[in-house]
Design a protein around this motif. Structure first.
Motif, mmCIF file in Angstrom:
data_model
loop_
_atom_site.group_PDB
_atom_site.id
_atom_site.type_symbol
_atom_site.label_atom_id
_atom_site.label_comp_id
_atom_site.label_asym_id
_atom_site.label_seq_id
_atom_site.Cartn_x
_atom_site.Cartn_y
_atom_site.Cartn_z
ATOM 1 N N LYS A 1 104.220 -17.633 -8.142
ATOM 2 C CA LYS A 1 103.200 -16.892 -8.885
ATOM 3 C C LYS A 1 101.873 -17.631 -8.927
ATOM 4 O O LYS A 1 100.947 -17.190 -9.614
ATOM 5 C CB LYS A 1 103.698 -16.618 -10.309
ATOM 6 N N GLU A 2 101.779 -18.738 -8.228
ATOM 7 C CA GLU A 2 100.534 -19.514 -8.193
ATOM 8 C C GLU A 2 99.943 -19.408 -6.780
ATOM 9 O O GLU A 2 99.822 -18.324 -6.256
ATOM 10 C CB GLU A 2 100.813 -20.965 -8.614
ATOM 11 N N GLN A 3 99.622 -20.556 -6.143
ATOM 12 C CA GLN A 3 99.061 -20.468 -4.790
ATOM 13 C C GLN A 3 100.083 -19.947 -3.779
ATOM 14 O O GLN A 3 99.712 -19.390 -2.761
ATOM 15 C CB GLN A 3 98.543 -21.841 -4.346
ATOM 16 N N ASN A 4 101.360 -20.211 -4.039
ATOM 17 C CA ASN A 4 102.444 -19.739 -3.173
ATOM 18 C C ASN A 4 102.149 -20.074 -1.709
ATOM 19 O O ASN A 4 102.032 -19.173 -0.851
ATOM 20 C CB ASN A 4 102.663 -18.236 -3.340
ATOM 21 N N ALA A 5 102.023 -21.378 -1.442
ATOM 22 C CA ALA A 5 101.639 -21.845 -0.109
ATOM 23 C C ALA A 5 102.594 -21.371 0.981
ATOM 24 O O ALA A 5 102.201 -21.258 2.150
ATOM 25 C CB ALA A 5 101.586 -23.376 -0.099
ATOM 26 N N ASN A 6 103.829 -21.073 0.617
ATOM 27 C CA ASN A 6 104.826 -20.631 1.596
ATOM 28 C C ASN A 6 104.892 -19.103 1.740
ATOM 29 O O ASN A 6 105.656 -18.600 2.572
ATOM 30 C CB ASN A 6 106.227 -21.138 1.218
ATOM 31 N N THR A 7 104.168 -18.387 0.922
ATOM 32 C CA THR A 7 104.243 -16.921 0.905
ATOM 33 C C THR A 7 105.709 -16.470 0.813
ATOM 34 O O THR A 7 106.212 -15.698 1.611
ATOM 35 C CB THR A 7 103.594 -16.307 2.164
ATOM 36 N N ARG A 8 106.377 -16.956 -0.191
ATOM 37 C CA ARG A 8 107.810 -16.683 -0.344
ATOM 38 C C ARG A 8 108.075 -15.872 -1.606
ATOM 39 O O ARG A 8 107.201 -15.730 -2.470
ATOM 40 C CB ARG A 8 108.590 -18.006 -0.414
ATOM 41 N N GLU A 9 109.283 -15.361 -1.703
ATOM 42 C CA GLU A 9 109.708 -14.631 -2.885
ATOM 43 C C GLU A 9 110.101 -15.622 -3.984
ATOM 44 O O GLU A 9 110.517 -16.742 -3.691
ATOM 45 C CB GLU A 9 110.896 -13.728 -2.552
ATOM 46 N N PRO A 10 109.973 -15.227 -5.255
ATOM 47 C CA PRO A 10 110.387 -16.127 -6.355
ATOM 48 C C PRO A 10 111.857 -16.512 -6.228
ATOM 49 O O PRO A 10 112.675 -15.734 -5.738
ATOM 50 C CB PRO A 10 110.142 -15.277 -7.611
ATOM 51 N N GLY A 11 112.172 -17.738 -6.670
ATOM 52 C CA GLY A 11 113.550 -18.211 -6.559
ATOM 53 C C GLY A 11 113.836 -19.324 -7.552
ATOM 54 O O GLY A 11 113.121 -19.507 -8.544
ATOM 55 N N GLU A 12 114.889 -20.083 -7.264
ATOM 56 C CA GLU A 12 115.331 -21.149 -8.161
ATOM 57 C C GLU A 12 114.240 -22.179 -8.401
ATOM 58 O O GLU A 12 114.116 -22.717 -9.514
ATOM 59 C CB GLU A 12 116.580 -21.822 -7.558
ATOM 60 N N ILE A 13 113.449 -22.473 -7.381
ATOM 61 C CA ILE A 13 112.379 -23.461 -7.539
ATOM 62 C C ILE A 13 111.450 -23.073 -8.684
ATOM 63 O O ILE A 13 111.046 -23.910 -9.489
ATOM 64 C CB ILE A 13 111.577 -23.586 -6.225
ATOM 65 N N ASP A 14 111.120 -21.802 -8.779
ATOM 66 C CA ASP A 14 110.190 -21.350 -9.815
ATOM 67 C C ASP A 14 110.796 -21.486 -11.213
ATOM 68 O O ASP A 14 110.071 -21.777 -12.171
ATOM 69 C CB ASP A 14 109.785 -19.897 -9.538
ATOM 70 N N LYS A 15 112.104 -21.285 -11.317
ATOM 71 C CA LYS A 15 112.762 -21.462 -12.622
ATOM 72 C C LYS A 15 112.672 -22.920 -13.067
ATOM 73 O O LYS A 15 112.416 -23.208 -14.234
ATOM 74 C CB LYS A 15 114.226 -21.026 -12.539
ATOM 75 N N VAL A 16 112.873 -23.836 -12.130
ATOM 76 C CA VAL A 16 112.806 -25.265 -12.463
ATOM 77 C C VAL A 16 111.371 -25.655 -12.821
ATOM 78 O O VAL A 16 111.126 -26.355 -13.809
ATOM 79 C CB VAL A 16 113.305 -26.124 -11.284
ATOM 80 N N LEU A 17 110.395 -25.173 -12.036
ATOM 81 C CA LEU A 17 108.999 -25.512 -12.303
ATOM 82 C C LEU A 17 108.535 -24.934 -13.642
ATOM 83 O O LEU A 17 107.726 -25.544 -14.346
ATOM 84 C CB LEU A 17 108.108 -25.000 -11.173
ATOM 85 N N ALA A 18 109.052 -23.772 -13.994
ATOM 86 C CA ALA A 18 108.679 -23.168 -15.282
ATOM 87 C C ALA A 18 109.133 -24.048 -16.445
ATOM 88 O O ALA A 18 108.445 -24.144 -17.464
ATOM 89 C CB ALA A 18 109.281 -21.771 -15.394
ATOM 90 N N ARG A 19 110.273 -24.713 -16.272
ATOM 91 C CA ARG A 19 110.779 -25.580 -17.353
ATOM 92 C C ARG A 19 109.820 -26.730 -17.633
ATOM 93 O O ARG A 19 109.713 -27.203 -18.763
ATOM 94 C CB ARG A 19 112.154 -26.137 -16.984
#
Length: 553
Positions: A470-488
């Protein structure tokens, strides 16, 4: 590097102690611990002409700084390139400052602050008497209109937008108090207020269009230097703001800057910059080539360096790309780079990557075992994915060659060795160096398989800024587990919990091959014998308020 050996500000350590005693920071202990932690920031080496305690700064003179590229946009709220931020850092101030030695957040335009336990509300108490270079007062209203202007910039201010994500309201109960309220926890916000991307301009500047601000016309800040003249691809000239009297609590003196002015000249050719520095035509070369370092040192000139904190120089795959969408390819590239061998082509001041994050980043964790050179493992991944060796050793699958063209603008000669290394596993990396504007335009089209670059910030939240879906999304990827960890990481002020979550996120990024780390970005600067106290701030951008020149000016 052990703290005791840090030499960036060694001569000023006694002064630092006096400054810290002066600073009356009412920040809660938990926030100070979050920002400072137990980290010992690495990657620092040198401050121009290490002055003895008896060295007395002289006033006057214009510092001539040679840069290798032109800042296509001079607005630090819009862009994150070092060349822009190194200039605008001298023009604008921030609410807070960050100690480059400890990472601790210190007072600047805000003399104190309070943060709620849930990290949703931040109240800053501003110092009195601050004025923009056009004579208008800096008040809580100035803070509010600047943050609202950053919101209005939208996609033109991707970094600033990521810092204030979830901002619900800005209240200004009086001229010296401003309160930010977020709709969710935002633990990284305090450090973000120390960055140039959240620096301040006068109302007159904010009335301009984004395009007008990029040209540098009438960029007016509160900083120690004012913009005097802009000639793109030639020079940007700053002059001292004589009424300046509100430096960061980390500064070594009060009142106006020592220098009369600064001229940033654009000199693309490394040999010309090096020759000009040796002859005294310029005082600072901001991009010394590794082969020139010994020559400069032999002539008694200083090499000053500091590793940029944040995301290292890396290849960034686009999951929408024809080749980079294949996870096996991405992971093979992580294994196919011999980072130890890269030491043979980079400066002694520069280090191969040991994680997605540079060692000078708070919350850094060494993940070099994940980045171990494993060409056989890389080949097996490609074999299993159906990429078979073809003509000239380059692999192919279903008639498609394992080949891509990487466009870049940075001074990155080590990419040629990376190109050779990847060829041994059957990957053809074509290199094409272009201008910043051309690369930016190509990346905006989003058609490339891989991009190259880094992103600087002295907080591991840079992982969320850079890779967050939901930010720069340098990989142009779909949301996933990484985003849940970063949100924490935005929800807790506990340093240990944040570091553990950032490490987990970094491992997930590497496991998916969303980043192929190469080397750390390090600013390697050559300075003349007459240059003193050329310093870096926490994000490794230049802080020239305390810099001075000796001799007749």
């Amino acid at each position: 590097m052990p703290f005791a050996n840090l030499s960036v500000s060694d001569p000023a350590q006694l002064t630092d102690i006096r400054r810290m005693r002066r600073a009356k920071n009412h920040t809660r202990v938990s926030l100070a611990a979050l920002a400072a932690g137990s980290l010992l920031l690495a990657g620092c080496s040198g401050s121009a002409q290490a002055d003895g305690e008896n060295a007395t700064p002289q006033n006057g003179g214009v510092l001539n700084v040679a840069y290798d590229v032109d800042p296509t946009c001079l607005d630090g709220q819009q862009v994150g390139q070092n060349v822009t931020l190194n200039i605008t850092r001298q023009i604008t101030d921030s609410l807070t400052d960050q100690d480059p030695k400890t990472g601790e957040i210190k007072p600047w335009l805000a003399q104190s602050w309070d943060v709620s336990d849930d990290a949703k509300t931040f109240t800053f108490h501003l110092r009195d008497g601050v004025r923009f270079q056009d004579g208008t007062d800096f008040t809580s209203a100035s803070v509010k209109e600047n943050f609202e202007a950053i919101e209005d910039l939208g996609a033109k201010a991707t970094i600033g937008q990521s810092y204030i994500d979830g901002l619900k309201s800005i209240e200004t109960p009086d001229e010296q108090t401003v309160t930010f309220t977020f709709d969710r926890s935002n633990a990284q916000f305090l450090q973000a207020t120390s960055t140039m991307n959240l620096g301040f301009y006068s109302s007159k500047t904010l009335d301009q269009t984004a395009e007008q601000r990029c040209t540098g016309a009438d960029l007016v800040g509160t900083g120690p230097f004012a913009l005097d003249k802009v000639e793109h691809n030639r020079a940007i000239t700053l002059k001292r703001y004589d009424d300046y009297d509100w430096p960061s609590s980390l500064a070594g003196h009060e009142g106006p800057a020592h220098l009369d002015g600064i001229e940033f000249s654009i000199v693309p050719e490394a040999s010309v910059r090096n020759g000009s520095l040796l002859s005294g035509q310029v005082d600072v070369d901001t991009s010394v080539q590794s082969q020139d370092e010994k020559t400069l040192e032999a002539q008694g000139l200083d090499i000053v360096s500091r590793a940029n904190p944040g995301v290292v120089y890396n290849l960034v795959p686009k999951t929408t790309g024809a080749i980079a969408s294949d996870k096996a390819v991405r992971k093979a590239l992580v294994k196919g780079i011999d980072r130890e061998q890269l030491k043979t082509v980079v400066s002694d001041h520069q280090a191969p990557a040991t994680s997605v994050l540079a060692k000078s980043t708070p919350e850094y964790e060494d993940l070099s075992d994940v980045l171990a050179y494993d060409p056989d493992g890389a080949k097996k991944l490609l074999d299993d994915a159906g990429w078979k060796p073809g003509a000239g050793g380059i692999r192919a699958k279903d008639g498609k060659k394992l080949s891509t063209t990487l466009t870049y603008w940075q001074d990155a000669p080590f990419l040629e060795l990376v190109q050779q290394q990847l060829r041994t596993i059957g990957f053809d990396l074509q290199l094409e160096k272009r201008t910043i504007a051309e690369v930016t335009a190509l990346q905006a089209e989003g058609k490339e398989d891989f991009t190259f670059g880094n992103l600087t910030r002295s907080d591991a939240d840079i992982l969320r800024n850079y890779f967050g879906a939901k930010e720069q999304n340098a990989n142009t990827r779909e949301p996933g587990e990484i985003d849940k960890v970063l949100a924490r990481t935005t929800e807790t002020l506990d340093e240990g919990e944040r570091k553990a979550d950032f490490t987990e996120a970094a491992k997930l990024i590497l496991d998916e091959g969303y980043s192929i780390p190469i080397v750390e970005l390090t600013g390697i600067v050559g300075t003349g014998k007459n240059v003193h106290d050329f310093s870096f701030e926490a994000s490794s951008r230049y802080q020239l308020y305390g810099t001075w020149l000796d001799g007749d000016q």
